[in-house]
Design an enzyme around this catalytic site. Structure first.
Site, PDB file in Angstrom:
ATOM      1  N   ARG A  38       0.827  -1.219   0.000  1.00 52.11           N
ATOM      2  CA  ARG A  38       0.000   0.000   0.000  1.00 52.11           C
ATOM      3  C   ARG A  38       0.855   1.261   0.000  1.00 52.11           C
ATOM      4  NH1 ARG A  38      -4.993  -2.229   3.587  1.00 52.11           N
ATOM      5  NH2 ARG A  38      -6.212  -2.815   1.763  1.00 52.11           N
ATOM      6  N   LYS A 201     -21.354 -15.854   1.068  1.00 48.18           N
ATOM      7  CA  LYS A 201     -22.811 -15.719   1.131  1.00 48.18           C
ATOM      8  C   LYS A 201     -23.456 -15.044  -0.073  1.00 48.18           C
ATOM      9  CE  LYS A 201     -22.971 -14.858   6.082  1.00 48.18           C
ATOM     10  NZ  LYS A 201     -23.117 -13.570   6.785  1.00 48.18           N
ATOM     11  N   GLY A 354      -9.747  -7.869  -1.658  1.00 45.57           N
ATOM     12  CA  GLY A 354     -10.088  -8.856  -0.632  1.00 45.57           C
ATOM     13  C   GLY A 354      -9.470 -10.223  -0.872  1.00 45.57           C
ATOM     14  N   GLY A 377     -14.229  -3.712  -0.436  1.00 41.96           N
ATOM     15  CA  GLY A 377     -15.583  -3.171  -0.264  1.00 41.96           C
ATOM     16  C   GLY A 377     -15.912  -2.138  -1.323  1.00 41.96           C
TER      17      GLY A 377
HETATM   18  P1  AMP Z   1     -16.382 -13.412   1.298  1.00 46.06           P
HETATM   19  O1  AMP Z   1     -15.854 -12.715   2.506  1.00 46.06           O
HETATM   20  O2  AMP Z   1     -17.852 -13.352   1.132  1.00 46.06           O
HETATM   21  O3  AMP Z   1     -15.621 -13.059   0.033  1.00 46.06           O
HETATM   22  O4  AMP Z   1     -16.114 -14.960   1.558  1.00 46.06           O
HETATM   23  C1  AMP Z   1     -14.855 -15.482   1.661  1.00 46.06           C
HETATM   24  C2  AMP Z   1     -14.918 -16.716   2.476  1.00 46.06           C
HETATM   25  O5  AMP Z   1     -15.823 -17.631   1.883  1.00 46.06           O
HETATM   26  C3  AMP Z   1     -13.588 -17.409   2.563  1.00 46.06           C
HETATM   27  O6  AMP Z   1     -13.119 -17.317   3.877  1.00 46.06           O
HETATM   28  C4  AMP Z   1     -13.914 -18.844   2.166  1.00 46.06           C
HETATM   29  O7  AMP Z   1     -13.317 -19.787   3.021  1.00 46.06           O
HETATM   30  C5  AMP Z   1     -15.411 -18.902   2.296  1.00 46.06           C
HETATM   31  N1  AMP Z   1     -15.988 -19.960   1.431  1.00 46.06           N
HETATM   32  C6  AMP Z   1     -15.753 -20.144   0.129  1.00 46.06           C
HETATM   33  N2  AMP Z   1     -16.389 -21.247  -0.304  1.00 46.06           N
HETATM   34  C7  AMP Z   1     -17.033 -21.777   0.744  1.00 46.06           C
HETATM   35  C8  AMP Z   1     -17.845 -22.939   0.920  1.00 46.06           C
HETATM   36  N3  AMP Z   1     -18.114 -23.744  -0.089  1.00 46.06           N
HETATM   37  N4  AMP Z   1     -18.335 -23.167   2.152  1.00 46.06           N
HETATM   38  C9  AMP Z   1     -18.051 -22.347   3.173  1.00 46.06           C
HETATM   39  N5  AMP Z   1     -17.296 -21.236   3.065  1.00 46.06           N
HETATM   40  C10 AMP Z   1     -16.779 -20.945   1.873  1.00 46.06           C
END
Ligand code: AMP
Length: 397
Positions: A38, A201, A354, A377
């Site tokens: 950064r 999610k 991210g 974000g």
């Molecule tokens: P996000 O913060 O929404 O980008 O999500 C990232 C997180 O999603 C990471 O820590 C991954 O370990 C988790 N992730 C990805 N695929 C899966 C899955 N199939 N089941 C549970 N967690 C997951």
């Protein structure tokens, strides 16, 4: 396209230039900076303003000190490291109230090309509330303002929106590049335009998917949100991640995609595991054949092949969110394969910060991408089609 002033539009000679940077760097327990990407990212704007004969007043947040002074989050180590990187002394103004006697005296004594770094802006409660008094104090130090922090551009804070409303303002090179590349991809992409969405999610990605249904040719879904879509298709998903309250929404998205002729692609196979850990029983299964006592933790090899083919033909690709639990070695293949496919594609490739940025960097493919956003974000809000308040607040040309 973007009608905002850039640092090159400012007359900087002899001017006091307040610059919002993103110096939110990781540090170890001894407060040693463990990754200075950064800081390196901020150098082009800093060097340009030095060359133009400006007097530089740098500011940033670091971590979450919750509106109070806290030595653990002091920017002092950043001043030291920046001095080394620039070969010029960066004077640190150690004021707990950010704009105190140290800052005022240091700014008063500046000559052209001198640099002062203020203390962590989040030592003040008003920072994250865009408090007018704090913005006025910051602005009172300078003649013009340059915003070069993309990571906070989706938030209206005193150190970005607040000061932009008071001083003549412009974008730094780093933010300008982010906005130009992502702006073009969203407004006028070369096609086929493929969006890859993963992560935990559906609920975090609702607005992104809705916006992309009006723009993308293909949307590839991976990660934890896959399984809510599979339930929407009537499949059983064992013990995989499920957002029951988003199943109806997932059904609607599948219908909308059909109606709009967008290729919404769900994984055809999955790497299923007995437990949520690296060393457990693992089996590759088809998406409609997930055993009751197993959970999907990565996309399977057939899906990797299918996704890679689509990426290969793309001309613009945006990616946000890992394809599986990439933190565990046994479930990182899907994410790594997507990174590889992007690296090999003859396309504009944009990684939305991210986890996906971390995955690309870990796999050593970072320099093969067109752009890796410095704001997770902020880039997600960009993909949602939202205007970022800190960009909007900058003066028009
Ligand atoms: P996000 O913060 O929404 O980008 O999500 C990232 C997180 O999603 C990471 O820590 C991954 O370990 C988790 N992730 C990805 N695929 C899966 C899955 N199939 N089941 C549970 N967690 C997951």
């Amino acid at each position: 396209m973007l009608n905002k002033k850039s640092v090159e539009d400012l007359d900087l000679k002899g001017k006091k230039v307040l610059i919002r940077c993103d110096f939110n760097v990781p540090m170890d327990d001894e407060r040693k900076i463990t990754n200075d990407a950064r800081l390196l990212g901020a150098l082009p704007t800093i060097k340009y303003i030095i060359e133009q004969g400006g007097k530089l007043i740098l500011m940033s947040h670091l971590g979450r000190p919750k509106g109070e002074p806290n030595k653990k989050y002091s920017l002092e180590p950043v001043a030291k490291r920046l001095s080394e990187l620039l070969g010029i002394e960066v004077k640190f103004a150690a004021d707990d109230n950010v704009v105190g006697e140290n800052a005022k005296n240091a700014v008063e004594a500046m000559h052209e090309g001198d640099i002062v770094l203020l203390e962590n802006t989040r030592f003040r409660k008003e920072e994250t509330k865009n408090g007018e008094e704090f913005a006025k104090e910051l602005a009172s130090l300078a003649d013009v303002f340059v915003n070069d922090a993309f990571g906070t551009a989706h938030r209206a804070h005193a150190s970005n929106v607040g000061v932009s409303n008071i001083l003549e303002s412009a974008l730094g090179f780093l933010v300008k590049k982010e906005v130009d590349i992502m702006g073009k991809a969203m407004a006028n992409p070369e096609r086929p335009f493929v969006a890859i969405l993963g992560g935990a999610k559906v609920s975090d990605k609702i607005s992104v998917i809705e916006n992309l249904l009006n723009k993308a040719d293909s949307i590839l879904i991976g990660g934890g949100m896959t399984y809510t879509f599979l339930v929407a298709k009537g499949y059983s998903i064992g013990t995989s991640l499920l957002e029951q309250d988003k199943v109806e929404f997932a059904k609607e998205l599948i219908e909308k995609a059909k109606a709009k002729n967008v290729n919404l692609v769900l994984p055809v196979d999955t790497v299923a595991a007995k437990e949520f850990k690296n060393d457990t029983e693992i089996k590759v299964v088809m998406s409609d054949d997930i055993p009751d006592d197993m959970m999907g933790l990565d996309i399977g090899p057939k899906t990797i092949k299918m996704f890679s083919e689509i990426i290969k033909d793309a001309k613009t690709v945006i990616w946000n969110g890992p394809m599986g639990v990439f933190e565990m070695e046994n479930f990182a293949d899907g994410t790594n394969a997507v990174a590889k496919a992007l690296a090999e594609a003859d396309a504009v490739t944009i990684i939305g910060g991210g986890d996906s940025a971390a995955a690309v960097e870990n796999s050593g493919l970072a320099d093969k991408m067109t752009h890796i956003s410095t704001g997770g974000g902020a880039s997600l809000e960009f993909f949602e089609g939202k205007e970022l308040p800190a960009i909007v607040a900058i003066d028009d040309k």
